[in-house]
Design an enzyme around this catalytic site. Structure first.
Site, PDB file in Angstrom:
ATOM      1  N   HIS A   6      -7.546   0.544  11.015  1.00  0.00           N
ATOM      2  CA  HIS A   6      -7.091   1.041   9.717  1.00  0.00           C
ATOM      3  C   HIS A   6      -5.585   0.868   9.539  1.00  0.00           C
ATOM      4  CE1 HIS A   6      -7.459   4.595   6.605  1.00  0.00           C
ATOM      5  NE2 HIS A   6      -6.829   3.554   6.108  1.00  0.00           N
ATOM      6  N   HIS A   8      -2.669  -0.751   6.481  1.00  0.00           N
ATOM      7  CA  HIS A   8      -2.411  -1.360   5.167  1.00  0.00           C
ATOM      8  C   HIS A   8      -1.022  -1.995   5.178  1.00  0.00           C
ATOM      9  CE1 HIS A   8      -5.842   0.930   3.603  1.00  0.00           C
ATOM     10  NE2 HIS A   8      -5.301   2.038   4.070  1.00  0.00           N
ATOM     11  N   ALA A  72      -3.505   0.771   0.088  1.00  0.00           N
ATOM     12  CA  ALA A  72      -4.589   1.459  -0.617  1.00  0.00           C
ATOM     13  C   ALA A  72      -4.066   2.131  -1.887  1.00  0.00           C
ATOM     14  CB  ALA A  72      -5.229   2.495   0.303  1.00  0.00           C
ATOM     15  N   HIS A 178     -12.508   3.869   0.738  1.00  0.00           N
ATOM     16  CA  HIS A 178     -11.088   4.229   0.651  1.00  0.00           C
ATOM     17  C   HIS A 178     -10.637   4.275  -0.797  1.00  0.00           C
ATOM     18  CE1 HIS A 178      -6.988   4.799   1.788  1.00  0.00           C
ATOM     19  NE2 HIS A 178      -7.179   4.484   3.050  1.00  0.00           N
ATOM     20  N   TYR A 194      -7.508  11.502  -0.782  1.00  0.00           N
ATOM     21  CA  TYR A 194      -8.074  10.694   0.306  1.00  0.00           C
ATOM     22  C   TYR A 194      -9.151  11.489   1.058  1.00  0.00           C
ATOM     23  CZ  TYR A 194      -4.541   6.886   0.195  1.00  0.00           C
ATOM     24  OH  TYR A 194      -3.763   5.813  -0.141  1.00  0.00           O
ATOM     25  N   HIS A 223      -9.742   8.511   7.757  1.00  0.00           N
ATOM     26  CA  HIS A 223      -9.070   9.814   7.876  1.00  0.00           C
ATOM     27  C   HIS A 223      -9.973  10.798   8.617  1.00  0.00           C
ATOM     28  CE1 HIS A 223      -8.211   7.832   3.903  1.00  0.00           C
ATOM     29  NE2 HIS A 223      -7.120   7.613   4.581  1.00  0.00           N
ATOM     30  N   GLU A 283      -3.708   4.242  10.587  1.00  0.00           N
ATOM     31  CA  GLU A 283      -3.174   4.093   9.234  1.00  0.00           C
ATOM     32  C   GLU A 283      -1.657   4.129   9.246  1.00  0.00           C
ATOM     33  OE1 GLU A 283      -4.734   6.647   6.092  1.00  0.00           O
ATOM     34  OE2 GLU A 283      -4.393   5.057   4.632  1.00  0.00           O
ATOM     35  N   ARG A 289       4.941   9.697   8.096  1.00  0.00           N
ATOM     36  CA  ARG A 289       5.783   8.738   8.807  1.00  0.00           C
ATOM     37  C   ARG A 289       6.742   9.379   9.800  1.00  0.00           C
ATOM     38  NH1 ARG A 289       6.607   3.901   4.353  1.00  0.00           N
ATOM     39  NH2 ARG A 289       4.456   4.006   3.631  1.00  0.00           N
TER      40      ARG A 289
END
Lengths: 341, 341
Positions: A6, A8, A72, A178, A194, A223, A283, A289
Site C-alpha cells: 500500500h 501512493h 488516493a 480505497h 478512509y 487501513h 501507506e 508523517r
C-alpha cells in the site's frame, strides 16, 4: 523480501497537482482546458520525488518493494465529470507506470479507475484492461464512494458493479477498496472517511452473496480494515444472525493490510485475523508523517509493529511480508519471477 | 456495583412501534395523525418487556443498573419533521421515565433529543431541560447525523451546536454521541453507520477547539469508540501534526464505552485508553443478540471480556464498572446517593 502492498505517489511535483486543479476548473469548458502535455513530469522530477521520498524511506525502513498507485486523495472522482475522470486516471496511471519502469526493482504499479458519480462501474473496465494488459499493472484501487463522502451511489455489492468484478476475475488482479478525498465536512479524509469506507464496505459484503457470485474475486481492505478487526466479535455475531454464515468464510476473498500505526493495533490485527489474510502495508508517505515522541519512530513505519508482535511465527511473518502479496497479486508474482526474485 | 452505561428500550411492544410508523405516515397530515393516547403502553406491557428482557439479562449477567434510553435505531430523526420528532422524543422519553420509576434500582433514564435535519440544535434544549430538570434524567443521546446516513448537516463542532452544549454544561449532564437508523443503503445501521459515526465525531473534535470553548463538556463515544482506539496511533500522529496537541488532552472530556464484542477488542480498548476513560457498557439487548458458538456465551455480554482482562487492577475495574459512570454522570451519582447507594 518485504513487500509493502500500500503506497501512493503522494510526492508528485506541485505542477502535477496544479494541472489537475486546472483540468477540474475547465471540466465543462473543454476548449479552454489545459492540454495533456501540461501534466508532463520529467524524469528528473520523478527521480527527485521518489529518491527523496518513498525510495529513501523504503531503504531506511528495510522494505524491498511497494505496490504503487496514484495518490488516493487526489483521485477525487467527485470532481469534474466522467471525461475528466478518465483523462485524470490515464495521466495518473501513466505517471505511476513510469515510476515503476524507472525503479522496477522497488515498485510495481497499481492503477486508479476512471470512476465518476452516477457513471456505470462497467465504464472503468477499459482503463483497467489497458493498465493490466498493456502496462503490466498488478492491481487496482476501487473507490466505493465516487461521490466523495456523501455515499449517494450503490453498495459495492450491487449488480451494477459486476462487470468490473468480471474483468478483475478475468484478469486475475485484486482490487484494494480505497476512497478518495472527502468533500463532506463531517468526514475528515484520512481521519474518518478512509476508515469509514473500509468498515462500510466490509459490512456491505457481509450482507451479500458477492463471493458466491465471484468465488475467485479478491479484495484488499486497507487501513487495517477500518474498524472491522477491532469489532470482529460484532461481525461474527451479525454474520451468524443475518446470514447464518460464519464470518470466517469471507476470508477466502478478503484481505487486510497492516496500515495501523501503533503496536497494540497491529497486535490485535494479527491476533484476530488469520496470518493468511494480512498483507504488510504502510501507506507511506501518507496520512501520518510525523514521529511518535514516545518512541522517536515514525508512526507509519509499520514494520516495527509487526517485528514487535512476539506471537508471530517465522512462517506468519513470511506470509505477512511476502507470501500473501505474491498469492493475492498473481501478476506481481509473475513480475517478480520474471526478474528472478 | 456494576453500572452499564449503554442500554436502549429495544423491547418495546409492537404497538409502540406501530404508533410511530403511523405518526410518520401522517407527519404532513396532522388532522389524520394518530393521537398521542395511541402510543400508550400499559404497566403490564412494561413489566413484560423489561422483566423478560433487559432486567432478566441484567440479573443473569450480574450487572446492577443500566443507563436506559429510547431505542436508538427508532429515533430516526430523518423521518417526519421537527414537530413529529419533538412529539416522538416526548413520548419515548416519557416511556423510558416510567420504566425507570417502576424499576428505579435497576435503571436510570437517558433521553432522546427532538432533532430533525436542518433544525437548529438549540431547538433540542427545551426537551433536554424538561427531561433533566423535571424528570430526573441523567444524560442524553445526541445524534450527530439527523439525516440518517447522508451526513448533510454540520459537524458537531460547528457553532450551531453550541446552545445545546451550553445547556449540557449548565445541567452538568453528558451526552452520548449516538446516531439513529441509517436510510443510506451503503451503511448498514449497527454494522457500519454506528461505528462510522463514533469515528467521525471523534475526528471532528480532534480538528476543533471544542473543549477550549467548553472545558467541562463531557461526551461518551459508544461502541468502544468505533475505530478510534484501534487506530490510536493514527490519531496521536494526526493530533500532533494538525493541532500540535497531544491527543491525550481530549481525554478530560471524551469517554468510551466498552461495547466491543470479543476479548481481544476489549483488551485493546483497556490497554490503549486510560482506565479513567472507559465506562462499562453492553448495549444489550441490541445489535448482536446471539451466542458465540465458540464459547457458548452471548457476544454482547461484555462483562466477561472485562473480567478476562488480566492486566486490569481492582482499582481499574472499579473505575470501569462504577466509578467513572458516577463521575461522568453527576446526576446519576446524586440519584444513587439519594437511594443510599
Amino acid at each position: 523480501m518485504i513487500i509493502d502492498c500500500h503506497g501512493h505517489f503522494t510526492t508528485v511535483p506541485a505542477s502535477f497537482r496544479a494541472w489537475r486543479a486546472s483540468q477540474v476548473e475547465f471540466a465543462n469548458d473543454p476548449a479552454n482546458a489545459p492540454s495533456r502535455d501540461g501534466a508532463h513530469v520529467s524524469d528528473d522530477q520523478i527521480r527527485d520525488a521518489i529518491e527523496n521520498g518513498q525510495l529513501k524511506l523504503q531503504r531506511e525502513r528495510g522494505s524491498d518493494l511497494t505496490l504503487f498507485s496514484p495518490i488516493a486523495g487526489l483521485m477525487s472522482h467527485h470532481l469534474g465529470n466522467e471525461r475528466t475522470s478518465l483523462e485524470w486516471a490515464e495521466v495518473s496511471n501513466d505517471l505511476v507506470y513510469r515510476v515503476t519502469e524507472m525503479y522496477a526493482d522497488n515498485f510495481a504499479p497499481v492503477c486508479q479507475l476512471p470512476q465518476s458519480p452516477g457513471a456505470a462501474p462497467a465504464n472503468s473496465v477499459a482503463e483497467l484492461r489497458r493498465c493490466v494488459e498493456q502496462l503490466g499493472f498488478v492491481g487496482c484501487n476501487l473507490n466505493p464512494d465516487p461521490s466523495g463522502g456523501y455515499w449517494t451511489g450503490k453498495p459495492v455489492t450491487d449488480r451494477e458493479w459486476y462487470p468490473l468484478y468480471e474483468a478483475l476475475v478475468d484478469l486475475d488482479v485484486p482490487a484494494m477498496i480505497h476512497v478518495a478525498a472527502s468533500c463532506n465536512p463531517c468526514f475528515h479524509g484520512t481521519g474518518a472517511h478512509y476508515l469509514n469506507a473500509d468498515t462500510s464496505v466490509f459490512m456491505q459484503i457481509l450482507q451479500s452473496d458477492l463471493f458466491k457470485d465471484f468465488p475467485t474475486l479478491r479484495l484488499v481492505i486497507p487501513h487495517g480494515g477500518g474498524a472491522v478487526p477491532y469489532h470482529w466479535g460484532r461481525y461474527r455475531g451479525m454474520s451468524l444472525e443475518m446470514r447464518e454464515r460464519p464470518l470466517e468464510r469471507l476470508l477466502d476473498n478478503i484481505f487486510f493490510d497492516s496500515c495501523v500505526y501503533h503496536q497494540p493495533g497491529v497486535e490485535l490485527l494479527t491476533k484476530v485475523i488469520p496470518s493468511d489474510n494480512v498483507l504488510f502495508g504502510s501507506e507511506m508517505i501518507g496520512a501520518v508523517r510525523g514521529k511518535d515522541p514516545l518512541t522517536g519512530q515514525y508512526f507509519d513505519d509499520t514494520r516495527q509493529y509487526i517485528d514487535g508482535c512476539a506471537a508471530l511465527s517465522d512462517n506468519d511473518r513470511y506470509k505477512l511480508f511476502e507470501g500473501n502479496a505474491r498469492r493475492v497479486y498473481p501478476r506481481l508474482e509473475a513480475r517478480l519471477k520474471a526478474r528472478g526474485r
